[in-house]
Motif scaffolding. Structure first.
Motif, PDB file in Angstrom:
ATOM      1  N   SER A  60      23.956  33.555  45.152  1.00 52.65           N
ATOM      2  CA  SER A  60      24.023  34.168  46.482  1.00 52.65           C
ATOM      3  C   SER A  60      23.609  33.173  47.547  1.00 52.65           C
ATOM      4  CB  SER A  60      23.130  35.412  46.548  1.00 52.65           C
ATOM      5  OG  SER A  60      21.775  35.074  46.333  1.00 52.65           O
ATOM      6  N   GLU A  73      42.347  48.599  45.832  1.00 51.80           N
ATOM      7  CA  GLU A  73      41.024  49.228  45.718  1.00 51.80           C
ATOM      8  C   GLU A  73      40.339  49.305  47.080  1.00 51.80           C
ATOM      9  OE1 GLU A  73      38.448  48.098  42.420  1.00 51.80           O
ATOM     10  OE2 GLU A  73      40.132  47.019  41.525  1.00 51.80           O
ATOM     11  N   ARG A  74      40.424  48.232  47.851  1.00 53.57           N
ATOM     12  CA  ARG A  74      39.807  48.247  49.188  1.00 53.57           C
ATOM     13  C   ARG A  74      40.408  49.350  50.052  1.00 53.57           C
ATOM     14  NH1 ARG A  74      40.457  42.553  48.880  1.00 53.57           N
ATOM     15  NH2 ARG A  74      38.483  41.445  48.578  1.00 53.57           N
ATOM     16  N   ARG A 108      28.724  48.051  50.011  1.00 54.01           N
ATOM     17  CA  ARG A 108      28.301  47.577  48.688  1.00 54.01           C
ATOM     18  C   ARG A 108      29.514  47.278  47.812  1.00 54.01           C
ATOM     19  NH1 ARG A 108      25.111  51.409  47.553  1.00 54.01           N
ATOM     20  NH2 ARG A 108      26.483  52.691  46.261  1.00 54.01           N
ATOM     21  N   VAL A 109      30.488  48.175  47.824  1.00 56.20           N
ATOM     22  CA  VAL A 109      31.691  47.968  47.018  1.00 56.20           C
ATOM     23  C   VAL A 109      32.500  46.790  47.550  1.00 56.20           C
ATOM     24  CG1 VAL A 109      33.878  48.998  46.304  1.00 56.20           C
ATOM     25  CG2 VAL A 109      31.794  50.375  46.307  1.00 56.20           C
ATOM     26  N   ARG A 164      31.435  44.134  49.025  1.00 55.58           N
ATOM     27  CA  ARG A 164      30.825  42.866  48.613  1.00 55.58           C
ATOM     28  C   ARG A 164      31.211  42.523  47.178  1.00 55.58           C
ATOM     29  NH1 ARG A 164      27.257  38.964  49.380  1.00 55.58           N
ATOM     30  NH2 ARG A 164      25.887  38.338  47.675  1.00 55.58           N
ATOM     31  N   GLU A 165      31.211  43.506  46.290  1.00 54.27           N
ATOM     32  CA  GLU A 165      31.599  43.246  44.902  1.00 54.27           C
ATOM     33  C   GLU A 165      33.052  42.776  44.816  1.00 54.27           C
ATOM     34  OE1 GLU A 165      30.883  46.917  42.965  1.00 54.27           O
ATOM     35  OE2 GLU A 165      28.690  46.782  43.079  1.00 54.27           O
ATOM     36  N   LEU A 166      33.940  43.441  45.548  1.00 54.83           N
ATOM     37  CA  LEU A 166      35.351  43.046  45.532  1.00 54.83           C
ATOM     38  C   LEU A 166      35.549  41.683  46.187  1.00 54.83           C
ATOM     39  CD1 LEU A 166      37.008  46.465  46.471  1.00 54.83           C
ATOM     40  CD2 LEU A 166      36.669  45.484  44.194  1.00 54.83           C
ATOM     41  N   ASP A 167      34.810  41.424  47.265  1.00 54.35           N
ATOM     42  CA  ASP A 167      34.942  40.138  47.955  1.00 54.35           C
ATOM     43  C   ASP A 167      34.479  38.984  47.066  1.00 54.35           C
ATOM     44  OD1 ASP A 167      35.898  41.465  50.139  1.00 54.35           O
ATOM     45  OD2 ASP A 167      34.022  41.386  51.280  1.00 54.35           O
ATOM     46  N   LEU A 168      33.390  39.181  46.342  1.00 54.88           N
ATOM     47  CA  LEU A 168      32.909  38.127  45.454  1.00 54.88           C
ATOM     48  C   LEU A 168      33.936  37.824  44.362  1.00 54.88           C
ATOM     49  CD1 LEU A 168      29.147  39.101  45.063  1.00 54.88           C
ATOM     50  CD2 LEU A 168      30.063  37.072  46.182  1.00 54.88           C
ATOM     51  N   GLU A 169      34.575  38.865  43.842  1.00 52.91           N
ATOM     52  CA  GLU A 169      35.586  38.628  42.818  1.00 52.91           C
ATOM     53  C   GLU A 169      36.781  37.882  43.396  1.00 52.91           C
ATOM     54  OE1 GLU A 169      38.374  40.964  39.537  1.00 52.91           O
ATOM     55  OE2 GLU A 169      36.815  42.066  40.636  1.00 52.91           O
TER      56      GLU A 169
END
Length: 515
Positions: free
Chosen positions: A256, A480-481, A500-501, A503-508
């Motif tokens: 991070s 998904e977004r 929160r979701v 951020r998870e999708l963006d990191l992937e």
């Protein structure tokens, strides 16, 4: 320069930068050109270049960010040629330009002429590095340009202090000048190492990316102030050494922190670089107004410009080839330099904001201050526009491009294969009772990462399985977004859940989209 004027300058510079990047033009050169034109528009406020602002607020974060992204190992491996550029060439240019200025401006004391030489000696590699990366310049040439730009400011500013002291009447023996240079150099390196070690120690114990990045933002200013105001040594070197140390050890930190650091420093770089290059162009009208512009001054400034450019060529070829001829050790440790590489580096001597900041910092009691400021401006703008605009042509004409991309891809594929094997081995060693389909999914992911690196080495005419996977997975992430945004708009979920979701999708997707 505060208030609405500064805000307008920053906003305008970002707009020009965005347009230049959209058109695939060199943003620094466009900013200088636009600023130069805007400075003559009636009613445009005068933006005064404050040397203390540049040297304290602008230069440290730019140097620190560049050091974070630089390879300590590559710089260490090329320390000898970098030292010849960052120390030897700067001092040689100071002397050559000083002698030239004394010849073309006979009334200018020699000490003041050396002040001008020190002012115009250090190149700014921002524009050169941007062009070189775009055109695929070989890594060693890029390392030399970056390494030179990180260190040469310290040499030039030390020479500048010695020359200013002499021009202002404070006589200094040459041996004292050498001793001062060695002292501020060693002291700056020591302060940078201490700051780097302390900051790394603190960041490892914070264990929170946001706080680690916030602490990192203080490093360049802290290192510079401690070195300059407390230890009275080179703040520039302290910032560079701290950045190299922290950047070299960053892979051992948390993911991070690395993601946040990269985003924060890229944004700050874009803002500061846009600001300084626009400011360079905006100085023209004020500088011309403050001098008695005549043919003698223009010819003299042209001679100083020519001396600054030629000095780099006169130094580059002997400094590159004579050590190889005289030393077997150099021949054994370093690959033979390509003549095209030497020529490109010699032509990539654009000056930047440090030159103008140093010129503006010349005390009023130094004789010929207006001449020094005008010549510094001419050298800065002329080298940026002349050499910056023609550097792509020089690189393409010489045809000197590196094969680093394929070598990197091959090395990455080999290490990625070993990494995938290590990951699968670690998975098989895990004794927890985990469903077989979970193990199969994790094993497939590791194998996919290992195969993707090899596929990048293959044929590019048709889409590889790894490329198809990334393309289709991006489409899935986008779908998904969309669903989560629709649910938020319909009141089914709160914004906190959405963020929160996201951020998870963006990191992937960031992992999929890495360059």
């Amino acid at each position: 320069m505060v208030g609405p004027e500064l805000l307008l300058l920053l906003l305008g510079a970002l707009v020009v930068t965005a347009i230049a990047r959209r058109l695939n033009w060199s943003a620094p050169l466009v900013l200088v050109a636009v600023g130069l034109v805007v400075s003559f528009i009636p009613g445009v406020p005068e933006f005064e270049l404050d040397p203390h602002l540049i040297l304290l607020v602008v230069l440290p974060p730019l140097l620190y960010s560049a050091a974070l992204d630089s390879s300590y190992l590559n710089i260490r491996a090329n320390l000898r040629p970098i030292g010849l550029l960052a120390v030897g060439l700067v001092l040689f240019t100071t002397l050559v330009v000083g002698i030239t200025a004394k010849l073309v401006f006979p009334d200018l004391p020699f000490a003041a002429a050396l002040v001008l030489g020190a002012v115009v000696a250090p190149p700014d590699a921002v524009a050169a590095v941007a062009i070189g990366r775009k055109l695929g310049l070989q890594r060693r040439a890029m390392t030399l340009l970056v390494g030179e730009s990180l260190i040469n400011d310290a040499t030039a500013l030390t020479a500048f202090k010695v020359a200013v002291a002499a021009a202002a009447g404070a006589a200094m023996h040459p041996a004292e000048g050498v001793g001062l240079f060695l002292l501020v150099t060693a002291g700056g390196i020591a302060v940078g190492l201490i700051v780097g070690v302390v900051v790394r120690f603190l960041r490892r114990r914070l264990c929170e990316g946001v706080l680690e990045t916030a602490l990192g933002l203080l490093v360049p200013f802290g290192a510079y102030l401690i070195a300059e105001e407390v230890a009275h040594v080179s703040g520039v070197l302290a910032v560079v050494v701290a950045g190299l140390y922290i950047g070299h050890h960053s892979p051992r930190g948390g993911y991070s922190t690395r993601l946040q650091d990269a985003a924060v420093w890229k944004a700050l770089d874009a803002l500061l670089e846009a600001f300084v290059f626009a400011l360079i162009g905006l100085q023209v009208s004020a500088i011309i107004r403050d001098v008695d512009l005549d043919a003698a001054l223009l010819l003299g400034a042209g001679a100083v410009l020519l001396a600054a450019i030629l000095a780099r060529f006169v130094w580059m070829y002997p400094a590159t080839y004579i050590p190889r001829y005289l030393s077997k050790r150099v021949r054994a440790r370093e690959r033979p330099p390509h003549l095209g590489q030497v020529t490109v580096i010699a032509w990539a001597g654009m000056r930047g904001v440090v030159t103008l900041a140093a010129a503006a910092a010349v005390p009023a009691e130094v004789p010929g201050r207006d001449i020094i400021l005008f010549c510094a401006f001419v050298v800065t703008v002329a080298t940026l526009l002349l050499q910056g605009l023609t550097l792509p042509w020089v690189i393409n004409k010489i045809g000197f491009e590196g094969d680093d991309a394929r070598e990197d891809a091959l090395a990455e594929a080999q290490v990625q294969h070993r990494a995938a094997q290590a990951a699968v081995t670690r998975l098989d060693e895990e004794v927890d009772e985990v469903p077989d389909h979970v193990r199969d999914q994790l094993r497939s992911l590791a194998e996919h990462r290992g195969n993707a690196a090899w596929e990048r080495l293959g044929r590019q005419e048709e889409e590889s399985p790894a490329a198809a996977y990334r393309r289709l997975r991006r489409l899935m992430l986008s779908a998904e977004r969309d669903e989560f945004v629709k649910a938020r708009d319909a009141g089914e979920i709160d914004d906190e859940v959405l963020f929160r979701v996201m951020r998870e999708l963006d990191l992937e997707e960031a992992a999929l989209s890495r360059e």
